[in-house]
Design an enzyme around this catalytic site. Sequence first.
Site, PDB file in Angstrom:
ATOM      1  CB  SER A 209       3.668  -5.414   6.991  1.00  0.00           C
ATOM      2  OG  SER A 209       4.203  -6.477   7.729  1.00  0.00           O
ATOM      3  CG  ASP A 305       0.860 -12.432   5.259  1.00  0.00           C
ATOM      4  OD1 ASP A 305       2.032 -12.455   4.843  1.00  0.00           O
ATOM      5  OD2 ASP A 305       0.401 -11.494   5.926  1.00  0.00           O
ATOM      6  CG  HIS A 372       3.577  -9.574   3.809  1.00  0.00           C
ATOM      7  ND1 HIS A 372       2.730  -9.853   4.847  1.00  0.00           N
ATOM      8  CD2 HIS A 372       4.348  -8.539   4.223  1.00  0.00           C
ATOM      9  CE1 HIS A 372       2.982  -9.034   5.862  1.00  0.00           C
ATOM     10  NE2 HIS A 372       3.967  -8.223   5.500  1.00  0.00           N
TER      11      HIS A 372
END
Length: 429
Positions: A209, A305, A372
């Site tokens: 991320s 996502d 994610h």
Amino acid sequence: MSPCSITSITNNLPLRNLSTSFKKWSTKQYTIAAFALLLFFSYAFLIRSNPHSHHSHSYSNLIPFTPLTNFKQIGALCLDGSAPGYHFQEGFGSGSPNWLLHLEGGGWCSSVASCSYRKTTALGSSHYMDTPVLFTGMLSSLPSQNPDFFNWNKVKIRYCDGASFAGHPESEKGSGLFFRGQIIWETIMNELLSIGMSKAKKALLTGCSAGGLATLIHCDNFRQLLPKGATVKCLADAGFFLNEKDILGNSTMKSFYQDVVQLQGVAKSLHKECLAKMEPSKCFFSSEILKNIKTPVFLVHPAYDFWQIHNILVPQGSDPHRRWKSCRLNIQSCDANLMDTLNNFRSSLLKTVNEFQQRKDIGMFIDSCFIHCQTLMEETWFSPNSPKINDKTIAESVADWFFDRQVVKLIDCPYPCNPTCHNLDFTRV
């Protein structure tokens, strides 16, 4: 992030108070708390769906936190002034000369108010970080869970600056906050070089991320720090954030990035080639960074996502009639019209990455999962139930690319075609 670290964060974000707090916050302030809560849910769901997975881990995979000892003298400080640090597990056997680094994720903060809140959590202060942490997925030392990297030197670098390890102190201006992401990066790299990384033969810089974005920002610098003859590559897991408008036509993410970059002085860490052509906030987007990277890069990314759907496509306040309420929590609840919007978002992702298809050094594994970050979880990295494209797991695909076994450009068909996906269902948590 490990499940342990997510639990630590959410312990500092009381669940019963979150919904009330969110109503008082702007979309930008909402981002950090939403990220922590949703990632906690994702790990909780995967662990609950596979309750035996953690019995296979030995306690030797619990790795203590190593704070930087000279952080005050150097000025490498978390948002609150506490010590940044990392978790280090020494390599063994054939993996002794090789290094795998993972940059922790956790969103960004874009205002003095949101950064001040962030410094009361593990994403802004080492005082709140859990230690030790469990090394799983691509950090695991078990060959059955991590066949190609299990015996490498492995480092998890904790994230406590709020700008993808790219903030600069000139922007602090009496805010009571420390924007030292770039200094943290440089200081930890120097320490790792001093304990053996300077002799690395192979190295892989990774991140999830916001840590995936940091990986792209620092990728070329990482390569320059290591011996010329070393094989050095980078992997961004769910770090390819799109510069797309939300469902109301607002440039929510672009505006958010503008505030992050301006507040924390991020421009000094971005590519000069990009800055010569466009405003700094645009150069903070992964697609622009990737255009200027010379080091081989691999993208692990879900086409659906959930973080980007929740914060870029359908951010807080963009759905007053709550048409997206169920869909945002469970992709199986999306009706045909909403799925069209999601597929258009997927198409934007594929269009953006298409320009990198001709570069053999750029690999990709883009599955059609509602998730994610997938590299740090055993269930999604390498297990009998891991997501697959063309019968290849993420771990196998990354290894094929890293060791130059083959060119890897794996792009999944649209949802719901892939039965191997771990599609998160937040209504079940």
